[in-house]
Design a protein around this motif. Structure first.
Motif, mmCIF file in Angstrom:
data_model
loop_
_atom_site.group_PDB
_atom_site.id
_atom_site.type_symbol
_atom_site.label_atom_id
_atom_site.label_comp_id
_atom_site.label_asym_id
_atom_site.label_seq_id
_atom_site.Cartn_x
_atom_site.Cartn_y
_atom_site.Cartn_z
ATOM 1 N N ASP A 156 6.222 -4.249 -12.928
ATOM 2 C CA ASP A 156 4.561 -4.310 -13.752
ATOM 3 C C ASP A 156 4.357 -5.313 -12.590
ATOM 4 O O ASP A 156 2.535 -4.614 -11.978
ATOM 5 C CB ASP A 156 4.428 -4.607 -14.575
ATOM 6 C CG ASP A 156 5.259 -4.133 -16.256
ATOM 7 O OD1 ASP A 156 4.889 -2.977 -15.593
ATOM 8 O OD2 ASP A 156 5.883 -4.289 -17.042
ATOM 9 N N ARG A 157 4.885 -6.433 -11.772
ATOM 10 C CA ARG A 157 4.039 -6.547 -11.209
ATOM 11 C C ARG A 157 3.688 -6.521 -9.653
ATOM 12 O O ARG A 157 2.460 -6.621 -8.904
ATOM 13 C CB ARG A 157 4.358 -8.356 -10.778
ATOM 14 C CG ARG A 157 4.530 -9.700 -11.170
ATOM 15 C CD ARG A 157 4.193 -11.001 -10.813
ATOM 16 N NE ARG A 157 5.945 -11.369 -11.982
ATOM 17 C CZ ARG A 157 6.509 -12.703 -11.126
ATOM 18 N NH1 ARG A 157 6.808 -12.731 -10.156
ATOM 19 N NH2 ARG A 157 8.165 -11.910 -12.593
ATOM 20 N N VAL A 184 3.232 -2.922 -9.619
ATOM 21 C CA VAL A 184 2.021 -2.238 -9.819
ATOM 22 C C VAL A 184 0.340 -2.829 -10.325
ATOM 23 O O VAL A 184 0.104 -2.100 -9.324
ATOM 24 C CB VAL A 184 2.660 -0.871 -11.133
ATOM 25 C CG1 VAL A 184 1.368 -0.278 -11.460
ATOM 26 C CG2 VAL A 184 3.388 -0.377 -10.458
ATOM 27 N N SER A 185 0.772 -3.759 -10.736
ATOM 28 C CA SER A 185 -0.444 -4.544 -10.664
ATOM 29 C C SER A 185 -0.460 -5.276 -9.098
ATOM 30 O O SER A 185 -2.721 -5.314 -8.980
ATOM 31 C CB SER A 185 -0.361 -6.313 -11.266
ATOM 32 O OG SER A 185 -1.431 -6.572 -11.134
ATOM 33 N N SER A 201 -0.353 -3.765 -6.593
ATOM 34 C CA SER A 201 -0.617 -2.776 -5.709
ATOM 35 C C SER A 201 -2.321 -1.665 -6.127
ATOM 36 O O SER A 201 -3.371 -1.261 -5.516
ATOM 37 C CB SER A 201 0.446 -1.488 -5.603
ATOM 38 O OG SER A 201 0.329 -1.028 -6.790
ATOM 39 N N ARG A 202 -2.632 -2.048 -7.039
ATOM 40 C CA ARG A 202 -3.703 -1.705 -8.215
ATOM 41 C C ARG A 202 -5.015 -2.502 -7.237
ATOM 42 O O ARG A 202 -6.148 -2.083 -7.556
ATOM 43 C CB ARG A 202 -3.419 -1.871 -9.450
ATOM 44 C CG ARG A 202 -2.905 -0.788 -10.120
ATOM 45 C CD ARG A 202 -3.697 -0.549 -11.576
ATOM 46 N NE ARG A 202 -1.970 0.728 -12.067
ATOM 47 C CZ ARG A 202 -1.549 0.700 -13.338
ATOM 48 N NH1 ARG A 202 -2.403 -0.041 -14.573
ATOM 49 N NH2 ARG A 202 -1.254 1.432 -14.008
ATOM 50 N N ARG A 203 -4.286 -3.970 -7.839
ATOM 51 C CA ARG A 203 -5.427 -4.310 -6.836
ATOM 52 C C ARG A 203 -5.847 -4.929 -5.554
ATOM 53 O O ARG A 203 -6.923 -4.430 -5.053
ATOM 54 C CB ARG A 203 -4.681 -6.590 -6.929
ATOM 55 C CG ARG A 203 -5.637 -7.133 -8.354
ATOM 56 C CD ARG A 203 -4.999 -8.698 -8.413
ATOM 57 N NE ARG A 203 -4.485 -7.657 -8.730
ATOM 58 C CZ ARG A 203 -2.332 -8.849 -8.944
ATOM 59 N NH1 ARG A 203 -2.961 -10.035 -8.215
ATOM 60 N NH2 ARG A 203 -1.596 -8.670 -9.432
ATOM 61 N N LEU A 222 -5.543 -1.239 -3.822
ATOM 62 C CA LEU A 222 -6.617 -0.731 -4.048
ATOM 63 C C LEU A 222 -7.899 -0.576 -4.479
ATOM 64 O O LEU A 222 -8.836 -0.168 -4.071
ATOM 65 C CB LEU A 222 -5.891 0.713 -4.477
ATOM 66 C CG LEU A 222 -5.861 2.182 -4.107
ATOM 67 C CD1 LEU A 222 -6.308 2.602 -3.943
ATOM 68 C CD2 LEU A 222 -6.042 2.767 -5.473
ATOM 69 N N SER A 223 -7.754 -1.266 -5.794
ATOM 70 C CA SER A 223 -9.424 -1.980 -5.638
ATOM 71 C C SER A 223 -10.484 -2.511 -5.072
ATOM 72 O O SER A 223 -11.253 -2.332 -4.773
ATOM 73 C CB SER A 223 -9.197 -2.943 -7.173
ATOM 74 O OG SER A 223 -10.760 -2.958 -8.058
#
Length: 179
Positions: free
Chosen positions: A3-4, A6-7, A9-11, A13-14
């Motif tokens: 989960d960390r 994924v979080s 990688s989302r940050r 990408l954002s």
């Protein structure tokens, strides 16, 4: 642990998308128009290929037929979109105007495609024309509406909310001016 990752990688990408968006917004108008034309030509190529492929299969049309359709439809398409001010800044357009302009461009270029098909230079059916038009509207109009929605959402994020109460026509004019 996952989960960390994924979080994170989302940050990342954002942040990348935000940075890329700022760079795109900061480009000169001529570059933006050139990018829109290049995107529209790419969308037209995809639409023609999809229409021919879905209608006739991969063996039923030649590269020459594809080239003829593209050479006839592309100038008509780009000139139609330019005449409808689709290469003006997106922020000043309404969503309905963007879709309507894409539909007009699709109709005119589909007529050019149909003329090439009827004359015998390329395979043609009414179904392939409908598929072509659908792809053009979605790829050209839909992309602009999504881009505009992203730009206006980002622009409205830091605004203060205001309530206009009981002003009638003057309130509608004030709302239009504030927007």
């Amino acid at each position: 642990m996952v989960d960390r990752a994924v979080s994170a990688s989302r940050r990342a990408l954002s942040l990348f998308m935000l940075s890329a968006g700022r760079r795109l917004v900061g480009l000169p108008g001529g570059w933006k128009r050139s990018m829109k034309v290049a995107y529209d030509l790419s969308a037209l190529v995809i639409a023609i290929h999809a229409a021919l492929l879905l209608s006739f299969g991969h063996r039923s049309y030649s590269l020459a037929a594809f080239g003829v359709v593209l050479c006839v439809a592309a100038p008509v398409f780009i000139l139609t979109l330019a005449s409808r001010s689709l290469y003006a800044p997106i922020a000043y357009s309404r969503d309905t105007d963007l879709i309507r302009s894409a539909m007009i461009g699709a109709t005119v270029s589909a007529a050019a495609y149909a003329a090439v098909g009827v004359s015998g230079f390329a395979p043609w059916t009414l179904g392939s024309t409908v598929i072509f038009m659908a792809f053009v509207v979605v790829l050209v109009g839909g992309a602009r509406v999504m881009l505009r929605a992203g730009l206006t959402e980002r622009r409205h994020r830091n605004r203060e909310r205001v309530l206009i109460y009981g002003a009638g026509e003057a309130g509608r004019q004030l709302l239009a001016a504030l927007q």
